[in-house]
Scaffold this motif. Structure first.
Motif, PDB file in Angstrom:
ATOM      1  N   GLY A   1      -8.192   0.072  -1.559  1.00 48.49           N
ATOM      2  CA  GLY A   1      -9.565   0.027  -2.019  1.00 48.49           C
ATOM      3  C   GLY A   1     -10.408  -1.120  -1.489  1.00 48.49           C
ATOM      4  O   GLY A   1     -11.431  -1.460  -2.052  1.00 48.49           O
ATOM      5  N   TYR A   2      -9.981  -1.691  -0.371  1.00 51.64           N
ATOM      6  CA  TYR A   2     -10.727  -2.786   0.246  1.00 51.64           C
ATOM      7  C   TYR A   2     -11.412  -2.278   1.502  1.00 51.64           C
ATOM      8  O   TYR A   2     -10.826  -2.246   2.576  1.00 51.64           O
ATOM      9  CB  TYR A   2      -9.813  -3.957   0.602  1.00 51.64           C
ATOM     10  CG  TYR A   2      -9.142  -4.594  -0.590  1.00 51.64           C
ATOM     11  CD1 TYR A   2      -9.877  -5.374  -1.474  1.00 51.64           C
ATOM     12  CD2 TYR A   2      -7.788  -4.389  -0.835  1.00 51.64           C
ATOM     13  CE1 TYR A   2      -9.267  -5.947  -2.557  1.00 51.64           C
ATOM     14  CE2 TYR A   2      -7.180  -4.968  -1.934  1.00 51.64           C
ATOM     15  CZ  TYR A   2      -7.930  -5.746  -2.792  1.00 51.64           C
ATOM     16  OH  TYR A   2      -7.325  -6.314  -3.879  1.00 51.64           O
ATOM     17  N   SER A   3     -12.643  -1.880   1.383  1.00 51.01           N
ATOM     18  CA  SER A   3     -13.364  -1.393   2.557  1.00 51.01           C
ATOM     19  C   SER A   3     -14.079  -2.533   3.278  1.00 51.01           C
ATOM     20  O   SER A   3     -14.362  -2.452   4.457  1.00 51.01           O
ATOM     21  CB  SER A   3     -14.357  -0.302   2.169  1.00 51.01           C
ATOM     22  OG  SER A   3     -15.246  -0.788   1.198  1.00 51.01           O
TER      23      SER A   3
ATOM     24  N   ALA B   1       0.813  -1.215   0.000  1.00 51.06           N
ATOM     25  CA  ALA B   1       0.000   0.000   0.000  1.00 51.06           C
ATOM     26  C   ALA B   1       0.847   1.268   0.000  1.00 51.06           C
ATOM     27  O   ALA B   1       0.388   2.313  -0.428  1.00 51.06           O
ATOM     28  CB  ALA B   1      -0.933   0.005   1.208  1.00 51.06           C
ATOM     29  N   LYS B   2       2.088   1.162   0.474  1.00 47.90           N
ATOM     30  CA  LYS B   2       2.980   2.321   0.494  1.00 47.90           C
ATOM     31  C   LYS B   2       3.453   2.707  -0.900  1.00 47.90           C
ATOM     32  O   LYS B   2       3.863   3.827  -1.118  1.00 47.90           O
ATOM     33  CB  LYS B   2       4.214   2.033   1.356  1.00 47.90           C
ATOM     34  CG  LYS B   2       3.974   2.181   2.830  1.00 47.90           C
ATOM     35  CD  LYS B   2       5.274   2.042   3.579  1.00 47.90           C
ATOM     36  CE  LYS B   2       6.258   2.987   3.004  1.00 47.90           C
ATOM     37  NZ  LYS B   2       7.225   3.638   3.697  1.00 47.90           N
TER      38      LYS B   2
ATOM     39  N   VAL C   1      -3.012  -1.811   9.279  1.00 41.72           N
ATOM     40  CA  VAL C   1      -3.656  -2.733   8.338  1.00 41.72           C
ATOM     41  C   VAL C   1      -4.904  -2.080   7.752  1.00 41.72           C
ATOM     42  O   VAL C   1      -5.131  -2.133   6.540  1.00 41.72           O
ATOM     43  CB  VAL C   1      -4.000  -4.079   9.019  1.00 41.72           C
ATOM     44  CG1 VAL C   1      -4.781  -4.985   8.086  1.00 41.72           C
ATOM     45  CG2 VAL C   1      -2.726  -4.764   9.509  1.00 41.72           C
ATOM     46  N   ALA C   2      -5.697  -1.430   8.594  1.00 36.74           N
ATOM     47  CA  ALA C   2      -6.903  -0.748   8.124  1.00 36.74           C
ATOM     48  C   ALA C   2      -6.547   0.329   7.113  1.00 36.74           C
ATOM     49  O   ALA C   2      -7.217   0.473   6.075  1.00 36.74           O
ATOM     50  CB  ALA C   2      -7.666  -0.147   9.297  1.00 36.74           C
ATOM     51  N   GLY C   3      -5.489   1.083   7.384  1.00 40.28           N
ATOM     52  CA  GLY C   3      -5.045   2.120   6.461  1.00 40.28           C
ATOM     53  C   GLY C   3      -4.597   1.541   5.133  1.00 40.28           C
ATOM     54  O   GLY C   3      -4.908   2.082   4.062  1.00 40.28           O
ATOM     55  N   ALA C   4      -3.861   0.434   5.190  1.00 45.03           N
ATOM     56  CA  ALA C   4      -3.392  -0.216   3.959  1.00 45.03           C
ATOM     57  C   ALA C   4      -4.567  -0.749   3.155  1.00 45.03           C
ATOM     58  O   ALA C   4      -4.617  -0.574   1.927  1.00 45.03           O
ATOM     59  CB  ALA C   4      -2.415  -1.344   4.298  1.00 45.03           C
ATOM     60  N   LEU C   5      -5.511  -1.379   3.818  1.00 44.19           N
ATOM     61  CA  LEU C   5      -6.691  -1.907   3.118  1.00 44.19           C
ATOM     62  C   LEU C   5      -7.470  -0.774   2.458  1.00 44.19           C
ATOM     63  O   LEU C   5      -7.902  -0.892   1.307  1.00 44.19           O
ATOM     64  CB  LEU C   5      -7.585  -2.680   4.086  1.00 44.19           C
ATOM     65  CG  LEU C   5      -7.066  -4.025   4.558  1.00 44.19           C
ATOM     66  CD1 LEU C   5      -7.909  -4.568   5.706  1.00 44.19           C
ATOM     67  CD2 LEU C   5      -7.025  -5.024   3.410  1.00 44.19           C
TER      68      LEU C   5
END
Length: 92
Positions: free
Chosen positions: A88-90, A49-50, A80-84
């Motif tokens: 684009g995985y809500s 995600a980075k 993990v929530a930030g990366a998801l």
């Protein structure tokens, strides 16, 4: 060293080259993730995600959903929530 190898394996499982970023940046990110107590799968997700120019390989979504189903990802962990979210995985 085992943690780094495990993260590289998780990146490979998502069909992502472990050379997504400069290796020094990746090693630093792995160290931070390990210090936060993130699993290798969670660290790989954060590293992925980075990336500034993220292109989602076909196998990425399958791995993320599988890991979430198996309990290998904690979507309540802020990193993990930030990366998801960034990927684009809500709903995981």
């Amino acid at each position: 060293m085992v943690y780094e190898v495990s993260v590289d394996i998780a990146l490979s499982a998502m069909k992502v080259s472990s050379a997504v970023q400069e290796r020094d940046d990746q090693l630093y990110a792995m160290g931070v993730c390990e210090a936060l107590g993130l699993s290798a799968c969670e660290a790989a997700l954060v590293i992925l995600a980075k990336g500034d120019e993220f292109e989602r390989p076909e196998g990425t979504e399958i791995c993320i959903k599988k890991w979430a189903h198996e309990g290998r990802l904690d979507p309540t962990e802020p990193a993990v929530a930030g990366a998801l979210s960034r990927l684009g995985y809500s709903e995981i």
